[in-house]
Design a protein around this motif. Structure first.
Motif, PDB file in Angstrom:
ATOM      1  N   THR A 337      47.059   7.911  65.363  1.00  0.00           N
ATOM      2  CA  THR A 337      46.751   7.379  64.190  1.00  0.00           C
ATOM      3  C   THR A 337      47.091   8.261  62.700  1.00  0.00           C
ATOM      4  OG1 THR A 337      44.472   8.061  64.049  1.00  0.00           O
ATOM      5  CG2 THR A 337      44.738   5.928  65.183  1.00  0.00           C
ATOM      6  N   GLY A 338      47.134   9.538  63.085  1.00  0.00           N
ATOM      7  CA  GLY A 338      47.634  10.115  62.138  1.00  0.00           C
ATOM      8  C   GLY A 338      46.451  10.194  60.940  1.00  0.00           C
ATOM      9  N   SER A 339      46.660  10.366  59.755  1.00  0.00           N
ATOM     10  CA  SER A 339      45.644  10.750  58.548  1.00  0.00           C
ATOM     11  C   SER A 339      44.755   9.313  58.321  1.00  0.00           C
ATOM     12  CB  SER A 339      46.502  11.324  57.348  1.00  0.00           C
ATOM     13  OG  SER A 339      47.107  12.293  57.568  1.00  0.00           O
ATOM     14  N   VAL A 340      45.037   8.117  58.844  1.00  0.00           N
ATOM     15  CA  VAL A 340      44.105   7.253  58.685  1.00  0.00           C
ATOM     16  C   VAL A 340      42.786   7.362  59.076  1.00  0.00           C
ATOM     17  CG1 VAL A 340      45.911   5.476  58.162  1.00  0.00           C
ATOM     18  CG2 VAL A 340      44.975   5.885  60.446  1.00  0.00           C
ATOM     19  N   ASP A 363      44.050  24.839  50.008  1.00  0.00           N
ATOM     20  CA  ASP A 363      45.260  24.435  50.967  1.00  0.00           C
ATOM     21  C   ASP A 363      46.506  24.990  50.412  1.00  0.00           C
ATOM     22  OD1 ASP A 363      47.493  22.849  52.264  1.00  0.00           O
ATOM     23  OD2 ASP A 363      46.645  20.974  51.655  1.00  0.00           O
ATOM     24  N   ILE A 364      47.031  26.018  51.444  1.00  0.00           N
ATOM     25  CA  ILE A 364      47.966  26.724  51.158  1.00  0.00           C
ATOM     26  C   ILE A 364      49.366  26.331  51.898  1.00  0.00           C
ATOM     27  CG2 ILE A 364      46.845  28.940  50.547  1.00  0.00           C
ATOM     28  CD1 ILE A 364      47.629  29.863  53.259  1.00  0.00           C
ATOM     29  N   GLY A 365      49.024  25.116  52.476  1.00  0.00           N
ATOM     30  CA  GLY A 365      50.321  24.554  53.392  1.00  0.00           C
ATOM     31  C   GLY A 365      50.033  24.686  54.760  1.00  0.00           C
ATOM     32  N   TYR A 395      36.925  14.412  48.239  1.00  0.00           N
ATOM     33  CA  TYR A 395      37.453  13.324  47.535  1.00  0.00           C
ATOM     34  C   TYR A 395      39.363  13.667  47.298  1.00  0.00           C
ATOM     35  CZ  TYR A 395      32.953  12.428  45.834  1.00  0.00           C
ATOM     36  OH  TYR A 395      31.745  12.163  45.778  1.00  0.00           O
ATOM     37  N   THR A 396      39.731  14.794  47.053  1.00  0.00           N
ATOM     38  CA  THR A 396      41.128  15.150  46.972  1.00  0.00           C
ATOM     39  C   THR A 396      41.790  15.166  48.214  1.00  0.00           C
ATOM     40  OG1 THR A 396      40.570  17.333  46.421  1.00  0.00           O
ATOM     41  CG2 THR A 396      41.105  15.869  44.582  1.00  0.00           C
ATOM     42  N   ALA A 397      40.932  16.020  49.368  1.00  0.00           N
ATOM     43  CA  ALA A 397      41.415  16.134  50.677  1.00  0.00           C
ATOM     44  C   ALA A 397      41.957  14.626  51.184  1.00  0.00           C
ATOM     45  CB  ALA A 397      40.443  16.772  51.529  1.00  0.00           C
ATOM     46  N   ILE A 398      41.189  13.675  50.949  1.00  0.00           N
ATOM     47  CA  ILE A 398      41.301  12.325  51.620  1.00  0.00           C
ATOM     48  C   ILE A 398      42.651  11.720  50.757  1.00  0.00           C
ATOM     49  CG2 ILE A 398      40.693   9.841  51.696  1.00  0.00           C
ATOM     50  CD1 ILE A 398      38.062  10.958  52.941  1.00  0.00           C
ATOM     51  N   ALA A 399      42.346  11.850  49.273  1.00  0.00           N
ATOM     52  CA  ALA A 399      43.308  11.093  48.280  1.00  0.00           C
ATOM     53  C   ALA A 399      44.979  11.763  48.706  1.00  0.00           C
ATOM     54  CB  ALA A 399      42.876  11.216  46.812  1.00  0.00           C
ATOM     55  N   LEU A 400      44.824  12.978  48.718  1.00  0.00           N
ATOM     56  CA  LEU A 400      46.047  13.717  48.816  1.00  0.00           C
ATOM     57  C   LEU A 400      46.593  13.973  50.297  1.00  0.00           C
ATOM     58  CD1 LEU A 400      45.629  16.556  45.904  1.00  0.00           C
ATOM     59  CD2 LEU A 400      46.441  14.105  45.983  1.00  0.00           C
ATOM     60  N   SER A 401      45.766  13.664  51.087  1.00  0.00           N
ATOM     61  CA  SER A 401      45.907  13.820  52.563  1.00  0.00           C
ATOM     62  C   SER A 401      46.179  15.428  53.045  1.00  0.00           C
ATOM     63  CB  SER A 401      46.950  13.044  52.982  1.00  0.00           C
ATOM     64  OG  SER A 401      46.824  12.628  54.427  1.00  0.00           O
ATOM     65  N   SER A 402      45.055  16.185  52.903  1.00  0.00           N
ATOM     66  CA  SER A 402      45.208  17.398  53.042  1.00  0.00           C
ATOM     67  C   SER A 402      45.074  17.687  54.694  1.00  0.00           C
ATOM     68  CB  SER A 402      44.240  18.478  52.249  1.00  0.00           C
ATOM     69  OG  SER A 402      44.180  19.756  52.598  1.00  0.00           O
ATOM     70  N   ASN A 403      46.005  18.145  55.376  1.00  0.00           N
ATOM     71  CA  ASN A 403      45.666  18.440  56.821  1.00  0.00           C
ATOM     72  C   ASN A 403      44.756  19.820  56.959  1.00  0.00           C
ATOM     73  OD1 ASN A 403      47.005  16.306  57.635  1.00  0.00           O
ATOM     74  ND2 ASN A 403      48.598  17.357  58.810  1.00  0.00           N
ATOM     75  N   PRO A 404      44.862  21.049  56.226  1.00  0.00           N
ATOM     76  CA  PRO A 404      44.313  21.978  56.568  1.00  0.00           C
ATOM     77  C   PRO A 404      42.819  22.154  56.118  1.00  0.00           C
ATOM     78  CG  PRO A 404      46.260  22.680  55.441  1.00  0.00           C
ATOM     79  CD  PRO A 404      46.157  21.203  55.437  1.00  0.00           C
ATOM     80  N   TYR A 405      42.616  21.044  55.273  1.00  0.00           N
ATOM     81  CA  TYR A 405      41.014  20.985  55.010  1.00  0.00           C
ATOM     82  C   TYR A 405      40.346  20.248  56.145  1.00  0.00           C
ATOM     83  CZ  TYR A 405      36.782  19.036  52.704  1.00  0.00           C
ATOM     84  OH  TYR A 405      35.660  18.734  52.251  1.00  0.00           O
ATOM     85  N   PHE A 406      40.990  19.374  56.749  1.00  0.00           N
ATOM     86  CA  PHE A 406      40.413  18.559  57.972  1.00  0.00           C
ATOM     87  C   PHE A 406      40.630  19.488  59.206  1.00  0.00           C
ATOM     88  CE2 PHE A 406      40.469  15.081  54.962  1.00  0.00           C
ATOM     89  CZ  PHE A 406      39.482  14.557  55.465  1.00  0.00           C
ATOM     90  N   TYR A 407      41.609  20.386  59.221  1.00  0.00           N
ATOM     91  CA  TYR A 407      41.476  21.352  60.406  1.00  0.00           C
ATOM     92  C   TYR A 407      40.389  22.126  60.412  1.00  0.00           C
ATOM     93  CZ  TYR A 407      46.682  20.730  60.808  1.00  0.00           C
ATOM     94  OH  TYR A 407      47.803  20.187  60.979  1.00  0.00           O
ATOM     95  N   SER A 472      41.214  16.310  64.843  1.00  0.00           N
ATOM     96  CA  SER A 472      40.690  16.125  63.316  1.00  0.00           C
ATOM     97  C   SER A 472      41.448  15.483  62.351  1.00  0.00           C
ATOM     98  CB  SER A 472      40.464  17.520  62.956  1.00  0.00           C
ATOM     99  OG  SER A 472      39.573  18.250  63.611  1.00  0.00           O
ATOM    100  N   ILE A 473      42.613  15.192  63.052  1.00  0.00           N
ATOM    101  CA  ILE A 473      43.853  14.419  62.056  1.00  0.00           C
ATOM    102  C   ILE A 473      44.384  13.389  62.789  1.00  0.00           C
ATOM    103  CG2 ILE A 473      44.332  16.563  60.667  1.00  0.00           C
ATOM    104  CD1 ILE A 473      47.083  16.838  62.085  1.00  0.00           C
ATOM    105  N   GLY A 474      43.843  12.722  63.847  1.00  0.00           N
ATOM    106  CA  GLY A 474      44.205  11.738  64.456  1.00  0.00           C
ATOM    107  C   GLY A 474      45.659  11.972  65.346  1.00  0.00           C
ATOM    108  N   GLN A 475      45.788  13.113  65.716  1.00  0.00           N
ATOM    109  CA  GLN A 475      46.850  13.404  66.552  1.00  0.00           C
ATOM    110  C   GLN A 475      46.691  14.057  67.928  1.00  0.00           C
ATOM    111  OE1 GLN A 475      50.037  12.432  63.946  1.00  0.00           O
ATOM    112  NE2 GLN A 475      50.118  12.975  66.161  1.00  0.00           N
ATOM    113  N   GLY A 476      47.709  14.759  68.667  1.00  0.00           N
ATOM    114  CA  GLY A 476      47.009  15.203  70.022  1.00  0.00           C
ATOM    115  C   GLY A 476      46.946  14.032  71.204  1.00  0.00           C
ATOM    116  N   TYR A 477      45.851  14.222  71.707  1.00  0.00           N
ATOM    117  CA  TYR A 477      45.628  13.015  73.024  1.00  0.00           C
ATOM    118  C   TYR A 477      45.062  11.971  72.563  1.00  0.00           C
ATOM    119  CZ  TYR A 477      46.620  17.477  75.584  1.00  0.00           C
ATOM    120  OH  TYR A 477      46.868  18.675  76.023  1.00  0.00           O
TER     121      TYR A 477
END
Length: 642
Positions: A337-340, A363-365, A395-407, A472-477
């Protein structure tokens, strides 16, 4: 005169037997023959009498089932989606044909082939596979035109053993509903055996073969009647003896909004066509009760072809199509699903106290992880913006879709303890992932919520930190269906209640006028506090209203929309799936949706445009307008946005 002497070795002959004895022998033989005849007559009259009388009765009076008028299906606004139209079939009564001599049988088959254009060899195969003593009618030609039926009736004496019967078949008015409604078709031997104890199913019957028609077949079909008729020596009806009228099936009102269904289909098809693609899904749910408002799977198919009796060529074309038009990917397709998925992970982290609404991550990328056995080996887990998004909170991690935050909130990082795989899996299950929702059509897939145990048992590998980051970001298995994603979004929209999604809204009894509403069914609730759900709802609103938000293309719609974009990688392709989830209006949600464009790229592009244009139509007075071009209002650099 010297008498005749019979030697010891000489066989006695009739002429050598005295006249009196000869007479006695003749009487004995006659009596024996007469007794045998009498016994046979008694056997026929007494021992086999009942059987013979039954056979004679079958020959003279036969019982034919009468199909009940099938219930009609409507959408939520009362638009009729299907009707019963007259249809004609050719049936074989095997015993009537086999009672004729071989020449007459051949003539009947040949004449039927000539009059209908149906392959004579196919007719012969059906005849040869039939029980020659059976009086049960058997379908030979599933559908003929009315003028053909009239021609056959006028030549009935030349097609002994065959006859035309009138019936009805389904005609579907909306091509966009093929995966929802399914279709009906003639009952086959396997299905007939399954219902052999149920007298409401019989050999000349139609039965639901997919979708709503199959799931609610028993309610729609009603109760069949019957008629007893007298027939002549060729099996032709001469007189009607008795009739038991059938009881019509119940009408069914669906939760589907056919206007929304058609507009979503149109918008999805437009985006697919523009991108040279073919596969996608759209599903919309009322978050207040689980009613499915629209369910689109592309490509679709023409269910009228199945209702009419699809040809081998047409079926092969559908079955061999690599895009799988017969497959309902909205409920049966499973995808990363990715970031949704991030709003669900965020809700879990808030509930478990891993974060609060002020927790900030820079988030440094990317995140960099050392190999625990060899610190010189480092692994990087990137976000979509490799230059980084700077300090972000929920709020901004979801709005901007930050992967490092959710990792970090999923798997932890440098002393910060995340949810971990067990809690992640637990909350994903609570939101309905990894299991069937119980929607009222068949073909639903469970998807997969991976765990340590699953990986060890399935792949014989140990779970590692990278697996947790990917989950955590809807990837992998991890994999889910569009239905599961829409239903989880609906639970966020309504404050935390997961409803069982359903397509049936009410049953209508035409004879009494009674209406029976289906009650909403709760699958789960109370597993995340309302206050935490409200934080996630606000974050999804920020995704649209924030000028850096990944769903900012939905600004300017008639109502406020909360949303999340997703770009999901999948194995075996360099292209990504485009995902989008949303609910609206933000203040009082009436609709929650999920859009998937397979190989559509960024979630801020293809899927977002389908959602935007459909919501604009839905809340903008439902104008009948052409969909906007795919290039319109696409955010800058959206190809990189999750």
């Amino acid at each position: 005169m010297e008498g005749t002497v019979v030697g010891e070795d000489e066989e006695p002959r009739l002429e050598n037997i005295p006249e009196k004895k000869r007479l006695f022998l003749m009487i004995f033989i006659v009596v024996g023959i007469f007794s045998l005849l009498l016994y046979r007559a008694a056997d026929f009259q007494i021992a086999q009498g009942e059987e013979m009388r039954a056979a004679a009765e079958i020959n003279r009076v036969r019982k034919f089932p009468l199909s009940a008028p099938r219930g009609v299906i409507f959408d939520r606004e009362g638009n009729q989606l299907v009707e019963n139209v007259p249809s004609f079939q050719v049936v074989l009564t095997p015993a009537d044909l086999f009672n004729q001599d071989e020449e007459k049988q051949k003539d009947s088959i040949q004449k039927l082939s000539q009059l209908t254009g149906f392959n004579g060899e196919e007719i012969r195969k059906i005849v040869e596979s039939s029980n020659s003593r059976s009086y049960e009618p058997k379908v030979v030609i599933e559908k003929i035109e009315r003028d053909q039926a009239l021609v056959l009736e006028s030549n009935r004496d030349e097609i002994v053993g065959f006859q035309v019967i009138s019936n009805s078949r389904r005609q579907y008015s909306e091509a966009s509903l093929s995966h929802i409604l399914g279709y009906t078709g003639m009952i086959n031997e396997e299905e007939l055996a399954k219902y052999e104890e149920d007298e409401s199913y019989f050999g000349l019957d139609s039965i639901g073969k997919g979708g709503i028609e199959k799931f609610y077949d028993y309610d729609l079909r009603g109760v069949p009647g019957s008629k007893h008729i007298e027939v002549d020596a060729s099996g032709r009806e001469e007189n009607q003896v008795a009739v038991k009228d059938p009881v019509p099936g119940q009408n069914l009102e669906l939760s589907i909004d056919v206007g929304l269904q058609n507009k979503a289909t149109e918008n999805l098809q437009h985006i697919l066509r523009t991108g040279g693609l073919r596969k996608g899904s759209f599903i919309a749910i009322d978050p207040n009760n689980g009613e499915v408002l629209a369910l689109v799977s592309e490509p679709g198919f023409d269910n009228n072809k199945f209702a009419e009796g699809i040809s081998t060529e047409d079926y092969s074309e559908l079955a061999d199509d690599p895009a799988q038009p017969l497959f309902n990917r909205t409920i049966g397709g499973t995808y990363a699903t990715g970031s949704v998925l991030k709003p669900i992970v965020g809700a879990a982290a808030l509930q478990e106290g891993v974060i609060n609404d002020k927790t900030t991550v820079v988030d440094i990328g990317y995140l960099e992880i050392e190999n625990k056995y060899d610190p010189s080996i480092k692994y990087r887990f990137y976000g979509w913006n490799k230059n980084g998004l700077g300090p972000v909170n929920i709020y901004t991690a979801i709005a901007l879709s930050s992967n490092p935050y959710f990792y970090q909130i999923g798997g932890g990082y440098q002393g910060f303890e995340g949810l971990g795989p067990e809690l992640l899996s637990d909350y994903l299950n609570k939101f309905g992932f990894g299991k069937n929702s119980g929607i009222d059509i068949s073909g639903e897939a469970e998807g997969l919520v991976p765990s340590r145990e699953w990986k060890q048992e399935t792949l014989e590998e140990r779970w590692n930190l990278g697996d947790t980051y990917n989950l955590s970001i809807g990837q992998g298995y991890f994999s889910a269906t569009p239905l599961q994603m829409a239903n989880a979004t609906a639970a966020i929209a309504n404050g935390g209640t997961l409803y069982k999604p359903h397509l049936a809204k009410a049953f209508l009894d035409e004879s009494t006028g009674d209406r029976s509403e289906l009650e909403p069914e709760v699958l789960n609730q109370g597993f995340v506090d309302r206050g935490y759900i409200d934080i996630i709802r606000r974050a999804m609103l920020e995704t649209v209203v924030n000028d850096r938000g990944t769903a900012r293309s939905l600004q300017g719609l008639p109502v406020s929309v909360a949303a999340k974009t997703g770009t999901a990688q999948f194995q075996g392709s360099t292209l990504d799936h485009s995902w989008f989830v949303a609910f609206a209006p933000y203040e009082d949600p009436q609709i929650a949706l999920a859009v998937l464009v397979e190989e559509g790229g960024s979630g801020a592009e293809a899927a977002a445009i389908v959602a935007r244009d459909t919501l604009n139509w839905y809340f903008g007075g439902r104008p009948e307008a052409e969909p906007e071009e795919a290039e319109d209002n696409i955010p800058e650099n959206s190809l990189e946005i999750n």
